[in-house]
Structure formats: structure tokens, C-alpha cells
Design an enzyme around this catalytic site. Structure first.
Site, PDB file in Angstrom:
ATOM      1  CB  THR A  14      -0.927  -0.014   1.234  1.00 31.10           C
ATOM      2  OG1 THR A  14      -1.795  -1.128   1.100  1.00 31.10           O
ATOM      3  CG2 THR A  14      -1.757   1.240   1.348  1.00 31.10           C
ATOM      4  CE1 TYR A  28      -3.865  -0.652  -1.150  1.00 34.12           C
ATOM      5  CE2 TYR A  28      -5.556   0.520   0.072  1.00 34.12           C
ATOM      6  CZ  TYR A  28      -4.597  -0.470   0.012  1.00 34.12           C
ATOM      7  OH  TYR A  28      -4.372  -1.268   1.082  1.00 34.12           O
ATOM      8  CB  THR A  93       0.244  -3.648   6.420  1.00 32.21           C
ATOM      9  OG1 THR A  93      -0.981  -3.787   5.698  1.00 32.21           O
ATOM     10  CG2 THR A  93       0.691  -2.205   6.422  1.00 32.21           C
ATOM     11  CG  ASP A  94      -2.665  -7.201   3.908  1.00 25.28           C
ATOM     12  OD1 ASP A  94      -2.961  -6.552   4.932  1.00 25.28           O
ATOM     13  OD2 ASP A  94      -3.310  -7.114   2.855  1.00 25.28           O
ATOM     14  CE  LYS A 164      -3.073  -4.797   8.329  1.00 19.50           C
ATOM     15  NZ  LYS A 164      -3.281  -4.722   6.877  1.00 19.50           N
ATOM     16  CD  GLU A 284       5.961 -28.020  24.349  1.00 20.97           C
ATOM     17  OE1 GLU A 284       5.569 -29.134  23.943  1.00 20.97           O
ATOM     18  OE2 GLU A 284       7.095 -27.576  24.162  1.00 20.97           O
TER      19      GLU A 284
HETATM   20  C1  SIN Z   1      -1.107  -2.968   2.846  1.00 16.78           C
HETATM   21  O1  SIN Z   1       0.051  -2.748   2.533  1.00 16.78           O
HETATM   22  O2  SIN Z   1      -1.635  -2.378   3.826  1.00 16.78           O
HETATM   23  C2  SIN Z   1      -1.998  -3.941   2.139  1.00 16.78           C
HETATM   24  C3  SIN Z   1      -1.441  -4.437   0.865  1.00 16.78           C
HETATM   25  C4  SIN Z   1      -0.201  -5.236   1.034  1.00 16.78           C
HETATM   26  O3  SIN Z   1      -0.009  -5.886   2.056  1.00 16.78           O
HETATM   27  O4  SIN Z   1       0.603  -5.223   0.082  1.00 16.78           O
END
Ligand code: SIN
Length: 312
Positions: A14, A28, A93-94, A164, A284
């Protein structure tokens, strides 16, 4: 900034995304802009010190083993240069937490690798990418910085702990119980714990990855109400090297999946448990038949793949 270079590697995300309208923060396409376009307008960065290299331009949901191998090789190359202080990686971020874990596991670098990102595309009215890039560079030149960290919304997270946690907020990441490594405040780093450990990476792993024809197949299965062992059996029929079971609570597994996994384990398939709880680690208990790891399921999968590589 000291006199050494900072290498900035682009992978897309992103942070490099564009939307048709500035007020659109979700419609986007990720990975559209080059690093030079992202960095050029940021006046506070000393561009003479930056070495820019595009490794990929993808939405990180599509991250794969080829890109990881390429990234690890480029990081190893640049880290070996005396005149390089550290590396910044622009990433989606993913799957950022997976790439961070992977690089820390294989490189455990004595110099910093700082992965940064954005929750809003570059075309947004108020994009978060530029500040995250500035903060990431500040971390990359911080005295004593080492290991792989993620920088987002002014917070520095260690590679093993970062996850995340939010679908939309700019401050989308958490380090859970461990807490962040520190904070970036006006270009200064306020540490709250030590940097990720340097020097414990898998020896020669980058070379092994580069020469690998294919990666071990490890799949994640989830334990949940009403689960059966059928998915495990179907995957075994296809040929599989390992399972991570995303277990409930402190590592408990539905009895039907557990029976199928125990059978797989007895047949030589590696099986590990990782809790599906976002916080805490499996403690454990004596007599547990399936090994547990103190990692999230996605990171446990990477750890198991690397373990299987080493066993070859
Ligand atoms: C993001 O960056 O927030 C979503 C898309 C990605 O992980 O490339």
C-alpha cells in the site's frame, strides 16, 4: 545520519499504492509506484546516502518464496558491504510479519533491517507512508540498532513479536505481551527493550534457499468447533512435509484433528502446535504428544519450513 549508506529495497504494498481519488483509502492498487517516486518528495531525507533497489512490486498478500529468497539474497549482499549502515524495506502490511520473521530467522543481522509500510496509499489526502519511511531511516542509522524490526506509526516492533492487529487503523501492528522495541520520536529512538538478537540466524540458510528447487510443503490447519480430521487426511494424500495446527487456547486441539495429526506424525510428517490466540504463548504440559512453539501459526509455519530445509 552517519556517513554510511542506507539501502532501501522496494517490494510494493500500500505504501506504493495508488487510488483513483485522494479521499479513497481502500479502493487502491498496491505496488504501483517506484521507490524513487516515493522518496523523492521527502525533503528531510538525505538522498545522497540512499541506495534504491526494487526487488518486487506486489501486493504482499501475494508474497512468495521466490521473492523472499531474492530479498534475503539482496539483504545478505548489502549487509556485507562495509559502507552500508542498514537496510530499509518498503513492504505491504498484510504479510509484513511473515517477511520480518523470515529475514530474522535466516539472517539475524548484526546491522538493522527495518521493514516499513503504510495503511493508506501514496495518493491519499494524508498518506502515512512518508512519515513511516522517515522513521524507518532514523531507525536504520540509530547507534546500536541490529536485527530485523518493523516500523509503523512511530513504533518499532521486533520481528518475532510483531503482528498485524487491525484492518484499517494507521497503528495496525502490535508486539503483544513482549511490547515494542521502542518508539521513533522526531527522528530519535526511545528504546523500551533490547534490539532483536543478532548472530543466531540459520548458518548458510540463504545459500540453501537460493539453491532449493522447491520449499518443503507445510500447511496450517485450524482447530475449531465441529472440526474433523478430513482436511489433514486430504493434505496427506497430496503429499505434505509438515502441519502447523492453529490450536485453541493453551494449545488444545479438537480430538478429531488431533487423531489425524498424530497419525500423520507417526508416519513421519512434522507437526507443531501454535495457538490461534493473538496474545500469549503455549505453555507445554508434560505428556503433550504434539510439539508446541511460542509463535503465531504463520510464523510457526515459516520456522517449520526452515527446520525441514535444515534437516535435508
Ligand atoms: C497494505 O500494505 O496495507 C496492504 C497491501 C499489502 O499488504 O501489500
Amino acid at each position: 545520519m552517519n556517513g554510511k549508506k542506507i539501502v532501501v529495497l522496494g517490494t510494493g504494498g500500500t505504501i506504493a499504492g495508488t487510488a483513483p481519488a485522494a479521499q479513497d483509502n481502500i479502493g487502491y492498487t498496491a505496488g504501483q509506484l517506484g521507490l524513487a517516486q516515493l522518496l523523492e518528495p521527502i525533503a528531510s531525507l538525505d538522498k545522497h546516502r540512499l541506495v534504491i533497489e526494487e526487488v518486487a512490486r506486489i501486493d504482499s498478500k501475494d508474497m512468495g518464496f521466490d521473492t523472499w529468497t531474492c530479498l534475503a539474497l539482496r539483504c545478505a549482499h548489502w549487509l556485507a558491504q562495509d559502507d552500508v549502515a542498514g537496510i530499509v524495506i518498503a513492504h505491504g502490511t498484510d504479510t509484513l510479519e511473515e517477511t520480518a520473521f523470515f529475514l530474522q530467522a535466516v539472517l539475524a543481522p548484526a546491522k538493522p533491517i527495518v521493514i516499513t509500510c503504510a495503511m493508506r496509499p501514496a495518493t491519499a489526502l494524508a498518506p502515512d507512508g512518508p512519515q513511516n519511511l522517515v522513521d524507518a531511516v532514523a531507525v536504520a542509522v540509530a547507534p546500536g540498532a541490529c536485527g530485523v524490526v518493523a516500523v509503523c506509526a512511530g513504533t518499532v516492533h521486533g520481528a518475532f513479536d510483531v503482528t498485524k492487529q487491525h484492518t484499517y487503523r494507521l497503528d495496525a501492528f502490535s508486539s503483544g505481551d513482549a511490547g515494542p522495541v521502542g518508539y521513533v520520536e522526531e527522528g530519535c529512538i526511545r528504546l523500551s527493550r533490547s534490539w532483536p538478537q543478532a548472530g543466531t540466524g540459520s548458518i548458510g540458510m540463504v545459500e540453501i534457499l537460493a539453491g532449493a528447487r522447491q520449499w518443503p510443503r507445510v500447511e496450517i490447519v485450524m482447530s475449531h468447533a465441529g472440526a474433523t480430521g478430513r482436511l489433514v487426511e486430504a493434505l496427506r494424500a497430496q503429499g505434505i512435509d509438515g502441519f502447523v495446527v492453529a490450536a485453541t487456547g493453551n494449545g488444545t486441539v479438537h480430538r478429531e484433528i488431533e487423531a489425524a495429526l498424530l497419525e500423520a506424525q507417526a508416519a513421519g510428517v512434522r507437526v507443531v502446535r501454535a495457538s490461534r490466540c493473538p496474545q500469549g504463548r503455549i505453555l507445554e504440559r508434560p505428556g503433550d504428544a504434539l510439539r508446541a512453539v511460542a509463535l503465531s501459526p504463520v510464523k510457526a509455519r515459516i520456522a517449520l519450513m526452515l527446520e525441514l530445509f535444515e534437516a535435508c
